[in-house]
Structures are given as C-alpha cells and as structure tokens.
Design a protein around this motif. Structure first.
Motif, PDB file in Angstrom:
ATOM      1  N   GLU A  41       0.826  -1.205   0.000  1.00  0.00           N
ATOM      2  CA  GLU A  41       0.000   0.000   0.000  1.00  0.00           C
ATOM      3  C   GLU A  41       0.861   1.257   0.000  1.00  0.00           C
ATOM      4  O   GLU A  41       0.554   2.233  -0.696  1.00  0.00           O
ATOM      5  CB  GLU A  41      -0.929  -0.006   1.202  1.00  0.00           C
ATOM      6  N   HIS A  42       1.926   1.252   0.784  1.00  0.00           N
ATOM      7  CA  HIS A  42       2.813   2.414   0.833  1.00  0.00           C
ATOM      8  C   HIS A  42       3.434   2.669  -0.539  1.00  0.00           C
ATOM      9  O   HIS A  42       3.505   3.822  -0.996  1.00  0.00           O
ATOM     10  CB  HIS A  42       3.909   2.203   1.884  1.00  0.00           C
ATOM     11  N   ALA A  89       0.785   4.156  -2.928  1.00  0.00           N
ATOM     12  CA  ALA A  89       0.484   5.548  -2.594  1.00  0.00           C
ATOM     13  C   ALA A  89       1.577   6.493  -3.090  1.00  0.00           C
ATOM     14  O   ALA A  89       1.300   7.615  -3.528  1.00  0.00           O
ATOM     15  CB  ALA A  89       0.302   5.696  -1.081  1.00  0.00           C
ATOM     16  N   GLN A  90       2.837   6.027  -3.047  1.00  0.00           N
ATOM     17  CA  GLN A  90       3.958   6.868  -3.447  1.00  0.00           C
ATOM     18  C   GLN A  90       4.162   6.901  -4.954  1.00  0.00           C
ATOM     19  O   GLN A  90       4.483   7.948  -5.527  1.00  0.00           O
ATOM     20  CB  GLN A  90       5.247   6.351  -2.779  1.00  0.00           C
ATOM     21  N   HIS A  91       3.969   5.752  -5.618  1.00  0.00           N
ATOM     22  CA  HIS A  91       4.378   5.627  -7.020  1.00  0.00           C
ATOM     23  C   HIS A  91       3.229   5.372  -8.003  1.00  0.00           C
ATOM     24  O   HIS A  91       3.430   5.502  -9.214  1.00  0.00           O
ATOM     25  CB  HIS A  91       5.408   4.500  -7.152  1.00  0.00           C
ATOM     26  N   PRO A  96      -0.433   6.599  -7.435  1.00  0.00           N
ATOM     27  CA  PRO A  96      -1.558   7.130  -6.652  1.00  0.00           C
ATOM     28  C   PRO A  96      -2.913   6.907  -7.310  1.00  0.00           C
ATOM     29  O   PRO A  96      -3.913   6.703  -6.613  1.00  0.00           O
ATOM     30  CB  PRO A  96      -1.225   8.622  -6.518  1.00  0.00           C
ATOM     31  N   ASP A  97      -2.966   6.952  -8.647  1.00  0.00           N
ATOM     32  CA  ASP A  97      -4.247   6.719  -9.322  1.00  0.00           C
ATOM     33  C   ASP A  97      -4.736   5.301  -9.059  1.00  0.00           C
ATOM     34  O   ASP A  97      -5.935   5.074  -8.825  1.00  0.00           O
ATOM     35  CB  ASP A  97      -4.115   6.956 -10.825  1.00  0.00           C
ATOM     36  N   SER A 144      -3.790   3.407  -6.513  1.00  0.00           N
ATOM     37  CA  SER A 144      -4.082   3.325  -5.083  1.00  0.00           C
ATOM     38  C   SER A 144      -5.484   3.835  -4.768  1.00  0.00           C
ATOM     39  O   SER A 144      -6.185   3.283  -3.908  1.00  0.00           O
ATOM     40  CB  SER A 144      -3.037   4.127  -4.294  1.00  0.00           C
ATOM     41  N   ALA A 145      -5.899   4.870  -5.483  1.00  0.00           N
ATOM     42  CA  ALA A 145      -7.226   5.455  -5.249  1.00  0.00           C
ATOM     43  C   ALA A 145      -8.354   4.524  -5.672  1.00  0.00           C
ATOM     44  O   ALA A 145      -9.504   4.711  -5.257  1.00  0.00           O
ATOM     45  CB  ALA A 145      -7.346   6.787  -5.988  1.00  0.00           C
TER      46      ALA A 145
END
Length: 493
Positions: free
Chosen positions: A296-297, A300-302, A304-305, A307-308
C-alpha cells in the motif's frame, strides 16, 4: 506502423478542433490518448469523465461538413486498405477510439452517417464501447439519432474470410437503437418521455433479433435491450412489444440480476454471530499484513491513481456472514486478511495482472453463477473467484480454519486449473517485487503493463515450489483432484 502513424495524424487533427471548443488537453493527456489509440486500448476512466463533463455542458459547435468528410474519407481508406479479417478487427479497435474523439464535435447522428461507421465497425464496437459516454446528451440529439436510425438500410453486410455477404436484416439500425437508451434518463424528464415514445411507436423490427443462423452473438443487438435498460416503465414496454426472444431474455436477465443482487444484500445486512466481531491478527498472518502495508505504501507513493481505486476493507461482520453463506466451506485465513486490507478494486483497475481484483460481493455473486452452471457442466464448489477478466484466479475454500490455500489460475477457454501461487502471501510478495523493480509499470495511458518474463523470474524467487512444480488439474477429472475437493464436485463429467 504505417496505420498507427496515419491514425495518430487523424487524432491530432481532431485534437486541434477540441481546442476551439474549450476542451483543451494537457500534453500528458494528449499523449495518453494517442497511446491508447496506438495500442488499441479503450480510454481510461479519467479521460471518459472529462469527455462526459464537457459534452453535457456544451453542445457541439456548428458542423464543418467538409472537415468531417475529410476525416471520414481518411478513416474509410485505412479500413479498405486492410485485407484480412483479423487485421480489420485490430484496426477497428483504434477507429472506435477515433469515433469517441469525434463526439464532442458533432451530434451522434452525424457519426451514424459516416461511411466508416459501417456494419463491420459497428459489430466490433458492441454496446459496451459507448456505455460510459453520456449520449444522447439532449432530446434534440435523441431526435436526430432516431431519425437517422429509421433511414438506415434494411441489410447487414456480414464480413468473413470468404468475403462479404448481404443479409436482409436491420442490424445496424437495431444496434444504434440500443445506443439511444444507454444514457439513463431521469424519469418523467423530456429525454425519458422521448425514449418512452420511441419504444411505444418504433417499428417492430427494432425490437427483434436477426436470424441467429445468419449472425453471431455479437451481431444480435436487440439482446442488449433487455440487459441495458433498467427503468421499469421502459422495460415493461419492451416486454410488451418485443419479440418472443427479447421477452425471454428480458425475463432471464431480470432473474439473473435479482440473484446477483441477493449476494450483495447478504453481505450488507447486519448479522448476529457468536464469534467476536473483531479478530486479532493471527500470528501466521503477521507476515502477510506487513507485506500488504508495504504494498500500500508503494502504491500511494508511485501509483496514486491505482491506489485510489482500492476499495475500503471488508468488515469482520461481513467476513463472518460470508463464511456462514459458504458453509460448510469457508475462506482461508490469508484470503480473509487480503480482504480486510481492501475489498477489491473499482472495475478496470489492474492490480494483480490483467484481471480485476473482485470485491467480495461480486465474488460471491460470480461464485453462485459458477455453481449453477456447474450443475450442467463440471465444477467444484471449493473454487471461489477473487480475480477475473477474460480468465480468472480462484482460491480453494476450506472446511476447517486454515492459514492459507493455493491460488489457482483458469483460462476461461481451457478446462485446466493450474496452481498459480502456493498462497496469497507468495502472490503479494511477487507482485510487490514486480512493482518495485519496474517489471510491472503503469504506462502513459494509465494502464497496467507487465514484462511477463520478468514476472516469471520473480515468481521463481518468491514462490519457487509453485514455479517449479506447475501443478495442474483437469476440471473434468475429479479423480485426480486433491482428496479434500472431491466431495464438492458437481455437474456432469
């Protein structure tokens, strides 16, 4: 390569017109669109959302027929220059995106009149291509579309390797009639009233099937009337005026939707179960929990789309309810841990390969579908889907609480089940490494892409037993299945 350059050139001509309508693109968005066209992928959801916002806010500008004719001539020439059926189909995928680009610039009836928008291109599109676009955007556009539909010729040009055959059936008209209803209208609104009047007064051929012996499944557009229209008043008119086949499919689809909705309701209702509502992290799951947090980390960092697109995790009550519904089987603990992390992704978000990571509500609905079909074919109630696309990943349900279970792969056209990963933990470890090393990347179009050879090498590192043994099972040979599966075999063999 030559076709790709020509199509990109046509797309750039359309982009120049977009700039004059206020639909301006950043350089990144332009490159994303061009990339989608070149690799024959549909546009990603962010682009479709931007198109919808624009076409609902702004009517098309005054049409430049000379310019549109020039675009149409170039597109038709590309299609005519291709010889084989497969090459035409591949080119059609790119042209579908070009048609999408034209929608902010013209009313849709002008697209229906294009020579490139022939029966062949329509057959490749199917209804789903336009499903996410907000057309017709107004009553005036709907009226124009309906007039163009009634004027369409009553023949269908069916193209095969042996050549073209003219079949006396209104295929294109039927197909385009379905498009008229793809945008759900607010009940009692002007658009809704027009759609209702069309269904009440349209010629009967628009609510019938072409002869099944002359056209394949994708060439039966009236079928979509029963599956695409949710409004009960409009569905009632279809049931009254449609052919016997249309009425039958309408009834079957309603029953099917009811059964799938029941799966979602079953997990959404409050439950009272004797087990505690909050479970501690089991020691055997601690390593997987740590892997998922690291995954997840990274996203979120690399990414984000992407992750959303992850849905919130499932609740303990819903997990317990699912196990009650699956009894005497249950989810292995590692699968429960995965869904506590996130309950799948939104449709189209690629996380673990080219398959959708299914929310449990949808997974349960699909599971019930497979078991019902298994009564007629061959299946095992142990197999539970967690990822699906054209193919599917299944996990093996268990009778007693278990730390983990193998992750299975099934090609939808192949009766073989292969052990893809020995557990959820080894699958996550492999995919996390793939993202971290660039073996998996989000390409400029916003789509998931993968170096398959690189992924296989990482799989050998993180899950060497599954990689080296390549255990597989035949769906139709339960005597060769693990002993724990055999009591749950169903269907004919």
């Amino acid at each position: 390569m030559e076709n790709s350059q020509a199509i990109s050139s046509i797309a750039n001509l359309i982009f120049e017109r977009w700039d004059t309508t206020g639909l301006q693109l950043s350089e990144q968005e332009r490159q994303q669109l061009l990339h989608c066209i070149q690799i024959e992928y549909s546009f990603n959801p962010a682009i479709i959302a931007k198109l919808n916002r624009h076409i609902l806010a702004y009517p098309p500008p005054a049409i430049d027929r000379e310019w549109l004719h020039m675009i149409d001539t170039q597109l038709a020439a590309l299609m005519q220059a291709v010889d084989s059926f497969e090459a035409k189909r591949q080119l059609a995928r790119a042209l579908i995106n070009i048609v999408t680009l034209l929608i902010p610039l013209v009313y849709f009836d002008e697209i229906l009149k294009l020579q490139v928008y022939d029966d062949f291109l329509v057959e490749q599109i199917e209804v789903t291509f336009l499903y996410r676009l907000a057309i017709p955007r107004s009553v005036s556009e709907a009226e124009r579309m309906y007039t163009a539909i009634l004027a369409m010729p009553m023949v269908y040009q069916y193209t095969t390797l042996a050549g073209s055959q003219l079949i006396p059936q209104p295929f294109k008209a039927q197909f385009c009639f379905v498009i008229l209803f793809l945008r759900p209208a607010v009940p009692k609104s002007d658009l809704w009233r027009f759609q209702k009047a069309c269904l009440e007064n349209c010629p009967r051929y628009l609510l019938n099937y072409p002869p099944i012996s002359q056209a394949g499944y994708s060439s039966r557009p009236a079928f979509w009337m029963g599956t695409s229209i949710a409004d009960p008043t409009l569905r009632a008119i279809i049931a009254k005026r449609g052919s016997t086949e249309v009425r039958r499919d309408l009834a079957n689809h309603q029953a099917y939707l009811a059964s799938r909705a029941a799966a979602a309701v079953a997990l959404a209702e409050p439950v009272r179960l004797p087990r505690p509502q909050k479970q501690p992290i089991l020691p055997a799951q601690a390593a997987l929990v740590k892997l998922l947090a690291e995954f997840e980390h990274f996203l979120a960092q690399h990414a984000p789309d992407l992750s959303a697109e992850l849905k919130p995790g499932i609740s303990e009550a819903q997990l317990e309810q699912l196990n009650a519904l699956l009894a005497p089987l249950r989810l292995p603990d590692d699968v429960a841990t995965l869904y506590r992390w996130h309950n799948g992704t939104t449709h189209g978000a690629r996380l673990f390969g080219h398959l959708d990571f299914l929310p449990l509500q949808e997974a349960l609905a699909n599971y019930r579908d497979y078991n019902e079909m298994g009564d007629e074919f061959s299946w095992c109630t142990v197999w539970f889907p967690i990822c699906e696309g054209y193919d599917r990943r299944l996990i093996a349900l268990v009778e007693q609480a278990s730390d983990h279970s193998p992750v299975l792969w099934n090609d939808s056209h192949d009766p073989t089940l292969e052990v893809d990963y020995s557990s959820i933990a080894t699958m996550i470890a492999t995919y996390l490494a793939a993202y971290q090393t660039g073996v998996i990347a989000i390409d400029p179009a916003g789509w998931w892409s993968c170096d398959d050879e690189g992924l296989a090498k990482l799989r050998a590192i993180h899950d060497s037993p599954a990689h080296e043994q390549r255990i597989s099972y035949d769906i139709y040979e339960p005597e060769d299945w693990p002993a724990t599966w055999r009591p749950f075999a169903i269907g004919e063999r």
